[in-house]
Design a protein around this motif. Sequence first.
Motif, PDB file in Angstrom:
ATOM      1  N   SER A  96       1.003 -13.091   2.445  1.00 27.05           N
ATOM      2  CA  SER A  96       1.027 -12.495   1.114  1.00 27.05           C
ATOM      3  C   SER A  96      -0.251 -11.737   0.798  1.00 27.05           C
ATOM      4  O   SER A  96      -0.277 -10.914  -0.119  1.00 27.05           O
ATOM      5  CB  SER A  96       1.251 -13.575   0.047  1.00 27.05           C
ATOM      6  OG  SER A  96       0.193 -14.522   0.068  1.00 27.05           O
ATOM      7  N   ASN A  97      -1.321 -12.000   1.553  1.00 28.11           N
ATOM      8  CA  ASN A  97      -2.589 -11.324   1.312  1.00 28.11           C
ATOM      9  C   ASN A  97      -2.781 -10.100   2.194  1.00 28.11           C
ATOM     10  O   ASN A  97      -3.411  -9.112   1.783  1.00 28.11           O
ATOM     11  CB  ASN A  97      -3.747 -12.302   1.542  1.00 28.11           C
ATOM     12  CG  ASN A  97      -5.107 -11.623   1.497  1.00 28.11           C
ATOM     13  OD1 ASN A  97      -5.702 -11.334   2.527  1.00 28.11           O
ATOM     14  ND2 ASN A  97      -5.597 -11.351   0.294  1.00 28.11           N
ATOM     15  N   LEU A  98      -2.231 -10.135   3.390  1.00 25.78           N
ATOM     16  CA  LEU A  98      -2.484  -9.086   4.369  1.00 25.78           C
ATOM     17  C   LEU A  98      -2.025  -7.694   3.893  1.00 25.78           C
ATOM     18  O   LEU A  98      -2.751  -6.710   4.112  1.00 25.78           O
ATOM     19  CB  LEU A  98      -1.834  -9.452   5.701  1.00 25.78           C
ATOM     20  CG  LEU A  98      -2.434  -8.800   6.955  1.00 25.78           C
ATOM     21  CD1 LEU A  98      -3.928  -9.057   7.058  1.00 25.78           C
ATOM     22  CD2 LEU A  98      -1.715  -9.317   8.205  1.00 25.78           C
ATOM     23  N   PRO A  99      -0.860  -7.551   3.255  1.00 26.44           N
ATOM     24  CA  PRO A  99      -0.497  -6.206   2.778  1.00 26.44           C
ATOM     25  C   PRO A  99      -1.458  -5.677   1.725  1.00 26.44           C
ATOM     26  O   PRO A  99      -1.730  -4.472   1.679  1.00 26.44           O
ATOM     27  CB  PRO A  99       0.917  -6.391   2.211  1.00 26.44           C
ATOM     28  CG  PRO A  99       1.041  -7.845   1.937  1.00 26.44           C
ATOM     29  CD  PRO A  99       0.222  -8.522   2.993  1.00 26.44           C
ATOM     30  N   HIS A 100      -1.998  -6.555   0.889  1.00 27.01           N
ATOM     31  CA  HIS A 100      -3.010  -6.130  -0.082  1.00 27.01           C
ATOM     32  C   HIS A 100      -4.250  -5.615   0.646  1.00 27.01           C
ATOM     33  O   HIS A 100      -4.829  -4.592   0.253  1.00 27.01           O
ATOM     34  CB  HIS A 100      -3.390  -7.296  -0.998  1.00 27.01           C
ATOM     35  CG  HIS A 100      -2.333  -7.666  -1.987  1.00 27.01           C
ATOM     36  ND1 HIS A 100      -2.170  -7.007  -3.180  1.00 27.01           N
ATOM     37  CD2 HIS A 100      -1.382  -8.632  -1.959  1.00 27.01           C
ATOM     38  CE1 HIS A 100      -1.167  -7.539  -3.864  1.00 27.01           C
ATOM     39  NE2 HIS A 100      -0.675  -8.526  -3.137  1.00 27.01           N
ATOM     40  N   LEU A 101      -4.659  -6.321   1.690  1.00 26.45           N
ATOM     41  CA  LEU A 101      -5.862  -5.937   2.415  1.00 26.45           C
ATOM     42  C   LEU A 101      -5.678  -4.590   3.113  1.00 26.45           C
ATOM     43  O   LEU A 101      -6.556  -3.714   3.058  1.00 26.45           O
ATOM     44  CB  LEU A 101      -6.225  -7.019   3.439  1.00 26.45           C
ATOM     45  CG  LEU A 101      -7.475  -6.762   4.283  1.00 26.45           C
ATOM     46  CD1 LEU A 101      -8.713  -6.650   3.402  1.00 26.45           C
ATOM     47  CD2 LEU A 101      -7.648  -7.876   5.319  1.00 26.45           C
TER      48      LEU A 101
END
Length: 412
Positions: free
Chosen positions: A211-216
């Motif tokens: 859930s964090n990787l696309p934001h990064l």
Amino acid sequence: MDGNTLVREYLVLGLRLDRLHPGLVDSYTGDRALRRAVDDEPRPHPAALAERAGLLRRELPGTELEPERKRFLAAHLTALECTARKLAGVRIGFVDEVRAYFQVDLVPGDPDEYRRAHARLDEVLPGGGPLRERLADYRVEETVPPRLLAAAVHELSSALRDEVRQHYALPDHEIVEYEVVTDKPWSGFNYYLGDFRSRVAINADLGHRMSNLPHLVAHESYPGHHTEHCRKEVGLVGKRGQLEQSLFVINTPQCLMAEGMAELGLHAAVGPGWGRWTERIMRDLGLRMEGDQAERVEEAVAGLITVRQDAALMLHDRRASEDDVVAFLRRWLLIPEGRARQMLRFIGDPLWRAYTTTYVEGARLVRAWLDLSPPTGTQAERYLRLLDEPLVPEALRDDLRSAVPRLPHHPG
């Protein structure tokens, strides 16, 4: 002093400061001969550079430069003067330092808001037991296996690039190359190399989550830092001759704008439903993710955005001990000690100590500005203005005060 001379002196000032603190210049894509000339000079004295920044700021109003360029340069000369004074040994309070760098007046977060965020998390996380343990279990379940991290980054980058190109033109030969690194104080870093090329480093130490990787990736590449650099290189520098935009210096208003828009990158590129969008990409890698649940959890966690800034205030303004800061981060962010120590490493770094504000206040300011309802213009068009124009935080605040953002202009 004419405008072109002042801009050249601004570039020289930034490059000279980088001589005193290597890494202060995040990227420079201008005249290489100018950089070589600065590198060949005797080592400058920071007090002289502070004096020069003040002189340039006083000369600026009398130049023929357009108002938007004067506003940009005035804000950045203020920031560079503060940096030079600090390098000269002048003691500057943390709150004053942040104000000079980013045009922000720090206000501590509200613990009641953090408690409400915990309550929302309690509602959306399944199972029983202490909230901290449930959140830890949830995050372990959605961790990207190290062997698939590089593949996941590339798949997300390709999909985001396709989304961004539907709305914003990018040079045909632009490219982002990724590398997985370790032992860094940050989670990801964009090294813009010029000529529409970026190298993005992803820190594997943090255990990236689905859930964090696309934001990064959105933050560092599409439509975040890489996209902004490309469009400004084409438009502001190439077409409009604003050579000051060829220099990107750490701890300037430029950073708060860039980090704010990058933090909202996934919001701008995909928007609501990003969880299911990510879920489909992860499924192709053999990973299972509950997209809707991920969105609910991230929405609840967003209520804790100011905790990191509060920690920086504790450490640098109130002189709290490192152990007390770690305990504060662990209490409100519900994270293990190792992750809290990693955060402390970033906010305690001499170069990066004020930088947390760019993520916190930058995201808050940009989100408020994007969410305005103007008489014309879509949110995508307003995001394009952020990518294309030399805006500073005060310009967005002016729009928020009037509640009517200016219409888009000067397409790249």
